[in-house]
Design an enzyme around this catalytic site. Sequence first.
Site, mmCIF file in Angstrom:
data_model
loop_
_atom_site.group_PDB
_atom_site.id
_atom_site.type_symbol
_atom_site.label_atom_id
_atom_site.label_comp_id
_atom_site.label_asym_id
_atom_site.label_seq_id
_atom_site.Cartn_x
_atom_site.Cartn_y
_atom_site.Cartn_z
ATOM 1 N N HIS A 20 0.853 -1.199 0.000
ATOM 2 C CA HIS A 20 0.000 0.000 0.000
ATOM 3 C C HIS A 20 0.883 1.242 0.000
ATOM 4 O O HIS A 20 1.326 1.715 1.046
ATOM 5 C CB HIS A 20 -0.935 -0.039 1.211
ATOM 6 C CG HIS A 20 -1.992 1.022 1.179
ATOM 7 N ND1 HIS A 20 -3.332 0.759 1.348
ATOM 8 C CD2 HIS A 20 -1.914 2.372 0.992
ATOM 9 C CE1 HIS A 20 -4.023 1.878 1.262
ATOM 10 N NE2 HIS A 20 -3.175 2.877 1.053
ATOM 11 N N HIS A 22 1.325 5.010 -2.309
ATOM 12 C CA HIS A 22 0.819 5.894 -3.369
ATOM 13 C C HIS A 22 1.981 6.561 -4.110
ATOM 14 O O HIS A 22 2.850 7.180 -3.482
ATOM 15 C CB HIS A 22 -0.066 6.990 -2.781
ATOM 16 C CG HIS A 22 -1.342 6.483 -2.177
ATOM 17 N ND1 HIS A 22 -2.571 6.651 -2.772
ATOM 18 C CD2 HIS A 22 -1.576 5.801 -1.026
ATOM 19 C CE1 HIS A 22 -3.510 6.110 -2.010
ATOM 20 N NE2 HIS A 22 -2.936 5.587 -0.938
ATOM 21 N N ASP A 24 2.069 9.294 -5.865
ATOM 22 C CA ASP A 24 2.183 10.743 -5.658
ATOM 23 C C ASP A 24 2.496 11.087 -4.198
ATOM 24 O O ASP A 24 2.691 12.259 -3.875
ATOM 25 C CB ASP A 24 0.921 11.488 -6.145
ATOM 26 C CG ASP A 24 -0.387 10.869 -5.678
ATOM 27 O OD1 ASP A 24 -0.374 9.719 -5.178
ATOM 28 O OD2 ASP A 24 -1.442 11.524 -5.819
ATOM 29 N N HIS A 205 -9.851 1.443 0.104
ATOM 30 C CA HIS A 205 -9.585 2.201 1.335
ATOM 31 C C HIS A 205 -10.892 2.252 2.145
ATOM 32 O O HIS A 205 -11.891 2.790 1.649
ATOM 33 C CB HIS A 205 -9.211 3.648 1.019
ATOM 34 C CG HIS A 205 -7.804 3.857 0.568
ATOM 35 N ND1 HIS A 205 -7.340 3.456 -0.649
ATOM 36 C CD2 HIS A 205 -6.753 4.458 1.203
ATOM 37 C CE1 HIS A 205 -6.064 3.800 -0.759
ATOM 38 N NE2 HIS A 205 -5.675 4.408 0.346
ATOM 39 N N GLU A 208 -10.981 4.066 7.564
ATOM 40 C CA GLU A 208 -9.881 4.981 7.895
ATOM 41 C C GLU A 208 -10.481 6.280 8.448
ATOM 42 O O GLU A 208 -10.233 6.641 9.594
ATOM 43 C CB GLU A 208 -9.043 5.264 6.643
ATOM 44 C CG GLU A 208 -7.857 6.208 6.882
ATOM 45 C CD GLU A 208 -7.161 6.642 5.590
ATOM 46 O OE1 GLU A 208 -7.799 6.624 4.520
ATOM 47 O OE2 GLU A 208 -5.972 7.021 5.660
ATOM 48 N N ASP A 286 1.953 3.647 2.945
ATOM 49 C CA ASP A 286 0.979 4.600 2.421
ATOM 50 C C ASP A 286 1.673 5.672 1.567
ATOM 51 O O ASP A 286 1.558 5.643 0.353
ATOM 52 C CB ASP A 286 0.149 5.244 3.542
ATOM 53 C CG ASP A 286 -1.259 5.616 3.090
ATOM 54 O OD1 ASP A 286 -1.668 5.190 1.999
ATOM 55 O OD2 ASP A 286 -1.961 6.316 3.853
HETATM 56 O O1 LIG Z 1 -4.524 7.269 3.234
HETATM 57 C C1 LIG Z 1 -5.162 7.680 2.240
HETATM 58 N N1 LIG Z 1 -6.509 7.619 2.271
HETATM 59 C C2 LIG Z 1 -7.279 8.034 1.241
HETATM 60 N N2 LIG Z 1 -6.769 8.564 0.125
HETATM 61 C C3 LIG Z 1 -5.429 8.667 0.042
HETATM 62 C C4 LIG Z 1 -4.575 8.256 1.078
HETATM 63 N N3 LIG Z 1 -3.309 8.520 0.696
HETATM 64 C C5 LIG Z 1 -3.371 9.070 -0.524
HETATM 65 N N4 LIG Z 1 -4.649 9.173 -0.934
HETATM 66 C C6 LIG Z 1 -5.176 9.763 -2.179
HETATM 67 O O2 LIG Z 1 -4.873 8.912 -3.258
HETATM 68 C C7 LIG Z 1 -4.524 9.714 -4.374
HETATM 69 C C8 LIG Z 1 -3.833 8.918 -5.429
HETATM 70 O O3 LIG Z 1 -2.638 8.343 -4.961
HETATM 71 C C9 LIG Z 1 -3.721 10.838 -3.739
HETATM 72 O O4 LIG Z 1 -3.619 11.955 -4.600
HETATM 73 C C10 LIG Z 1 -4.546 11.123 -2.509
HETATM 74 O O5 LIG Z 1 -5.598 12.018 -2.819
HETATM 75 ZN ZN LIG Z 2 -3.676 4.859 0.957
#
Ligand SMILES: O=c1[nH]cnc2c1ncn2[C@@H]1O[C@H](CO)[C@@H](O)[C@H]1O
Ligand SMILES: [Zn+2]
Length: 347
Positions: A20, A22, A24, A205, A208, A286
Amino acid sequence: MSLNRNEEALLLQLPKVDLHLHLDGCVKPGTLLELANEQGVSLPAADPEGLLPYMQVDDDCDSLVTYLSKFDFVLPLLQTPEALERVAYEVVEQCAEQNCKYVEVRFGPQLHRIGGLSASEVIAHVIKGLQRGEKDFGVIAQAIAICMRHQGIQENLEVIEAASQFTGKGLAAVDLAGDEANYPAELFRQVFELAQERGIPVTIHAGEAAGPGNIQEAITKLGATRIGHGVRMRESAEVMELVRRQGIVLEMCPISNIQTKAVSSWDAYPIRDYYDQGYLITVNTDNPTVSGTTITKEYHVLMEKFNFTLQEIAAIILNGVDAALLDEQRKQAMRQEFQRKFAELEI
Ligand SMILES: O=c1[nH]cnc2c1ncn2[C@@H]1O[C@H](CO)[C@@H](O)[C@H]1O
Ligand SMILES: [Zn+2]
């Protein structure tokens, strides 16, 4: 409990996985500066240290929404084939530095289209960078395409269609992310129906920034076999039973979960309870840059705050190997390689 030097060194040496993460959320500040130079964009600081506060949350982060605001800073620079390929490649490099041997890198294709790319092109460029990284760093890296909660059904259906062209060819799954509190999982039934029709594995997701109802919906209606975070599962005995019965994997991200206020403090973080009760927990980063973390640091926290032993950490890592959305043959080989390494390290 603080760790001794031997334990610190072992945590780094352990082969690990990250299910997990991301794209970006793990751009290096130095890379962002170079991308800005190349693209003729001016940034509020001219050195990596100066940029970090714009990219990383601090102790004042009060919610998921505040946490997510950090992504607005980097996304405008991740709109070209070169930028996407580069950051994907560098994620794999960062994994190798932590002895992370397998990674699933997720991103929202619709967030990278300002420069005119199609959703399929975005996915293709990310996979290209990941595969170049695989060759150079000896890490297995797959993509996960994210549907965003604030976007409409059509845009998200488009993500699923694009993802289906790459499933099993560098792309492992589809996901749903973004502002959970304001966009419940049930709004996305139609989107994930298509994912199930196309046979694409689903992770969501949930639990959370909202309660266990979203976990239930994700499993029973959206077809999720893994849940991102799942921290708030314990608010419902029924959902806990569902997760157990179906062998659902929880992709927990401890440091991020504290920052987004999925729980109020480390004392309230349920990872030890979930583990002791036999839930299939995994530990992940994350967003290494946004959260100021590494996979090694996440395990450090588990030992320091929750008295996990190295044997227990090895078991959690193997949960991650088992939960990898990878063909059985490569998974089996990875499991054996990890077990050999654990034995060599006398764990
Ligand atoms: O922990 C999280 N929970 C929900 N959305 C997230 C989390 N981390 C990142 N993103 C979202 O996922 C998009 C694409 O990677 C990011 O731009 C952010 O808006
Ligand atoms: Zn995430």
